[in-house]
Design an enzyme around this catalytic site. Structure first.
Site, PDB file in Angstrom:
ATOM      1  N   CYS A 261       0.876  -1.089  -0.096  1.00  0.00           N
ATOM      2  CA  CYS A 261       0.073  -0.035  -0.052  1.00  0.00           C
ATOM      3  C   CYS A 261       0.746   1.286   0.003  1.00  0.00           C
ATOM      4  O   CYS A 261       1.493   1.272   0.804  1.00  0.00           O
ATOM      5  CB  CYS A 261      -0.993  -0.089   1.176  1.00  0.00           C
ATOM      6  SG  CYS A 261      -2.003   1.428   1.517  1.00  0.00           S
TER       7      CYS A 261
ATOM      8  N   CYS B 212      -3.613   7.369  -1.559  1.00  0.00           N
ATOM      9  CA  CYS B 212      -4.999   7.243  -2.418  1.00  0.00           C
ATOM     10  C   CYS B 212      -6.014   7.959  -1.477  1.00  0.00           C
ATOM     11  O   CYS B 212      -7.071   8.694  -1.901  1.00  0.00           O
ATOM     12  CB  CYS B 212      -5.312   5.845  -2.709  1.00  0.00           C
ATOM     13  SG  CYS B 212      -4.109   5.090  -3.563  1.00  0.00           S
TER      14      CYS B 212
ATOM     15  N   THR C  90      -4.675   4.347   7.257  1.00  0.00           N
ATOM     16  CA  THR C  90      -3.570   4.050   6.745  1.00  0.00           C
ATOM     17  C   THR C  90      -2.402   5.283   6.062  1.00  0.00           C
ATOM     18  O   THR C  90      -3.018   6.028   5.889  1.00  0.00           O
ATOM     19  CB  THR C  90      -4.148   3.643   5.170  1.00  0.00           C
ATOM     20  OG1 THR C  90      -5.117   2.404   5.117  1.00  0.00           O
ATOM     21  CG2 THR C  90      -3.128   3.156   4.084  1.00  0.00           C
TER      22      THR C  90
ATOM     23  N   GLU D 288      -1.197   0.639   9.511  1.00  0.00           N
ATOM     24  CA  GLU D 288      -2.319   1.547   9.930  1.00  0.00           C
ATOM     25  C   GLU D 288      -2.257   2.014  11.434  1.00  0.00           C
ATOM     26  O   GLU D 288      -1.522   1.353  12.194  1.00  0.00           O
ATOM     27  CB  GLU D 288      -3.542   0.589   9.720  1.00  0.00           C
ATOM     28  CG  GLU D 288      -4.048   0.037   8.369  1.00  0.00           C
ATOM     29  CD  GLU D 288      -2.991  -0.949   7.682  1.00  0.00           C
ATOM     30  OE1 GLU D 288      -2.450  -1.466   8.294  1.00  0.00           O
ATOM     31  OE2 GLU D 288      -2.838  -0.969   6.630  1.00  0.00           O
TER      32      GLU D 288
ATOM     33  N   HIS E 285     -12.913   6.046  -3.528  1.00  0.00           N
ATOM     34  CA  HIS E 285     -12.102   5.259  -2.815  1.00  0.00           C
ATOM     35  C   HIS E 285     -12.398   3.650  -3.247  1.00  0.00           C
ATOM     36  O   HIS E 285     -11.487   2.784  -3.369  1.00  0.00           O
ATOM     37  CB  HIS E 285     -12.165   5.059  -1.323  1.00  0.00           C
ATOM     38  CG  HIS E 285     -10.787   4.795  -0.530  1.00  0.00           C
ATOM     39  ND1 HIS E 285      -9.718   5.244  -1.292  1.00  0.00           N
ATOM     40  CD2 HIS E 285     -10.492   3.858   0.230  1.00  0.00           C
ATOM     41  CE1 HIS E 285      -8.562   4.769  -0.463  1.00  0.00           C
ATOM     42  NE2 HIS E 285      -9.320   3.918   0.594  1.00  0.00           N
TER      43      HIS E 285
ATOM     44  N   TYR F 169      -9.619   0.758  -5.670  1.00  0.00           N
ATOM     45  CA  TYR F 169      -9.212  -0.532  -5.375  1.00  0.00           C
ATOM     46  C   TYR F 169      -9.268  -1.233  -6.923  1.00  0.00           C
ATOM     47  O   TYR F 169      -8.537  -2.277  -6.683  1.00  0.00           O
ATOM     48  CB  TYR F 169     -10.123  -1.239  -4.695  1.00  0.00           C
ATOM     49  CG  TYR F 169      -9.972  -0.798  -3.264  1.00  0.00           C
ATOM     50  CD1 TYR F 169      -9.936  -1.795  -2.213  1.00  0.00           C
ATOM     51  CD2 TYR F 169      -9.918   0.666  -2.588  1.00  0.00           C
ATOM     52  CE1 TYR F 169      -9.904  -1.597  -0.774  1.00  0.00           C
ATOM     53  CE2 TYR F 169      -9.725   0.931  -1.535  1.00  0.00           C
ATOM     54  CZ  TYR F 169      -9.754  -0.316  -0.416  1.00  0.00           C
ATOM     55  OH  TYR F 169      -9.528   0.086   0.794  1.00  0.00           O
TER      56      TYR F 169
ATOM     57  N   CYS G  21      -5.056  -0.199  -7.370  1.00  0.00           N
ATOM     58  CA  CYS G  21      -3.899  -0.520  -6.392  1.00  0.00           C
ATOM     59  C   CYS G  21      -3.938  -2.195  -6.138  1.00  0.00           C
ATOM     60  O   CYS G  21      -2.779  -2.778  -6.374  1.00  0.00           O
ATOM     61  CB  CYS G  21      -4.033   0.175  -5.149  1.00  0.00           C
ATOM     62  SG  CYS G  21      -5.693  -0.294  -4.134  1.00  0.00           S
TER      63      CYS G  21
ATOM     64  N   GLU H 148      -7.973  -5.694   3.840  1.00  0.00           N
ATOM     65  CA  GLU H 148      -8.371  -4.385   3.396  1.00  0.00           C
ATOM     66  C   GLU H 148      -9.291  -4.444   2.188  1.00  0.00           C
ATOM     67  O   GLU H 148     -10.408  -3.496   1.931  1.00  0.00           O
ATOM     68  CB  GLU H 148      -7.192  -3.380   3.308  1.00  0.00           C
ATOM     69  CG  GLU H 148      -7.550  -1.894   2.814  1.00  0.00           C
ATOM     70  CD  GLU H 148      -6.681  -1.020   2.159  1.00  0.00           C
ATOM     71  OE1 GLU H 148      -6.632  -0.104   2.483  1.00  0.00           O
ATOM     72  OE2 GLU H 148      -5.808  -1.603   1.434  1.00  0.00           O
TER      73      GLU H 148
END
Length: 483
Positions: free
Chosen positions: A100, A104, A191, A257, A292, A296, A299, A447
């Protein structure tokens, strides 16, 4: 030019006075802490690739606010092409880090807050939009990494924020002053917060009358007085404290996180973007979630590319690459991964302008994208484990491999294909372990399930956006049934 180099980004973090806690103790130097550092390396990649002429067109763009060249992570999307390039950029970074890269959430928050404040001001005569525009100009000019913070602890999910036994279980305003407000509460699962310069806070759910103190959006520096970060555990995280890098799986990159505490934090008036307007809290939540969920489709696909590549190498090093069932599993992994990407591109290509002028994705397709993400990475991971074989979770440590006493046994009995060095085989297997069970499993598996909302949250939005009435009319028209 409003662009930081990777080195300048690292040095800017060293200037922050962050209050970070790990294993019950305050971390004096988060930048060089061995557990935290790999996650910072991932963020650095967002700056490093922006410096590379090969990726400049994807990683950078022109600001709609200032006309300057900026990092795409600080951009307001101006077209469907911008939305598509966002997904392509995220896939690239997933491929480069297998982790990650943490910027984002901030980018998605920028676009949601920008359009929501515009419409909020039009109705209520407030000035939040101008506050946000000036703030985003600052972010773009300094090329800042911003943590988008939405998720509250929530306490009893059956009760509204104002009905909770402990009023702080949803972040709230505890004092209103002429020069700003004081807030108290927490944001969970944040995150990249330790690697961020600023935190942009949003409400976590649509608020109702009586919850005005909880309908708040603002931004403050991550080292503002009263902000405390409690670092989250990850599977196999203490391997980063061991000598050598083999057992880490990913020797360079990672994610993190934290639980962020806001212990009576002061927010200046010009950093407020919502302050009690419950009627717009739901709009902000849904728009951020939509952006968001689109993310996904980029990423997770990039990380999936790495996992598929590692699985193919494992098959080769095991001497099983020619087996038809292995080939078929790799095909299935690729099919699932590209389907996720197709959803990310689809919801982007169908984007449309908001009243504020920036572009928003197709909400239905964005939610379909994330619904698939709650399933497909799990199947890709299962197939990767199948191809890898049991050794990826039972192999001895790097210390055993290096041991004068038993190292030669490890070399002798764990050898796969003759011309492949054992160390290469073990590296690939450790990477698969890292992505499916280790520290990276947080970002790639768990996640994928809960990030940007649980699977049920997407199903609610899919039902809301599905336009069932229109579909019923289509069927009636074919059957000559009167409307």
């Amino acid at each position: 030019m409003a662009l930081k180099t990777a080195k300048q980004y690292e040095e800017s973090l060293r200037k922050l006075n962050l209050e970070v806690y790990l294993f019950g103790k305050r971390v004096e130097n988060p930048v060089d802490d061995p557990i935290i550092r790999p996650s910072m390396n991932s963020v650095m990649m967002t700056y490093k690739l922006a410096e590379d002429p090969q990726y400049a067109a994807l990683m950078t763009t022109t600001s709609s606010l200032t006309g300057e060249k900026i990092n795409r992570f600080t951009h307001l999307h101006q077209s469907a092409e911008d939305l598509i390039n966002k997904v392509k950029m995220q896939r690239l970074l997933g491929q480069q880090t297998a982790a990650c890269f943490q910027r984002c959430v901030g980018m998605d928050a920028f676009n949601a807050v920008y359009s929501t404040t515009f419409e909020l001001d039009a109705k209520h005569g407030t000035h939040y939009h101008q506050n946000f525009v000036e703030y985003l100009k600052y972010v773009q000019r300094e090329d800042l990494t911003v943590d988008g913070a939405m998720t509250d602890p929530k306490g009893n999910r059956g009760l509204s924020p104002s009905q909770q036994e402990d009023a702080d279980l949803f972040l709230r305003i505890v004092e209103r002053r002429e020069d700003g407000v004081v807030v108290r509460g927490a944001k969970a699962h944040q995150t990249g917060m330790v690697n961020s310069h600023e935190v942009l806070v949003m409400p976590t759910i649509a608020m109702r009358e009586g919850d005005e103190d909880y309908a708040v959006s603002f931004s403050v520096p991550t080292d503002a007085p009263g902000i405390k970060m409690i670092y989250g555990r990850q599977s196999c995280d203490t391997r980063k404290l061991e000598e050598g890098t083999l057992d880490r799986g990913n020797p360079k990159f990672g994610g993190h996180e934290v639980l962020v505490i806001f212990d009576d934090v002061f927010v200046p008036a010009d950093r407020l973007f919502m302050c009690g307007e419950v009627d717009f809290s739901g709009m902000l939540v849904e728009r951020f979630a939509g952006y968001h969920r689109q993310s996904y489709g980029g990423c997770k696909v990039g990380v999936g590319d790495v996992l598929i590549g590692a699985s193919s190498l494992a098959a080769q090093y095991n001497g099983a690459a020619k087996a038809s069932h292995v080939k078929d599993k790799l095909i299935e992994m690729t099919h699932l991964n590209e389907t996720l990407y197709a959803c990310g591109i689809a919801c982007s290509s169908q984007g449309h302008p908001t009243e504020a002028g920036n572009y928003e994705i197709d909400m239905l397709l964005a939610n379909v994208c994330k619904q698939n993400v709650t399933r497909f990475p799990y199947e890709i991971a299962r197939l990767a484990e199948d191809i890898a074989g049991g050794l990826f979770v039972t192999m001895p440590s790097e210390a055993d491999l290096r041991s004068p006493e038993v190292g030669h046994y490890v070399e002798k009995y764990l050898k796969g294909v003759g011309d492949v060095p054992l160390i290469d085989r073990l590296k690939v297997l450790r990477l698969i372990e890292n992505l499916t069970l280790g520290t990276a499993a947080v970002g790639y598996r768990s996640e994928s399930m809960h990030g940007a909302g649980s699977p049920q949250a997407q199903r609610i939005m899919i039902a809301r956006q599905s336009n069932m009435g229109m579909k019923e009319k289509l069927a009636k028209a074919i059957l000559d049934i009167e409307a």
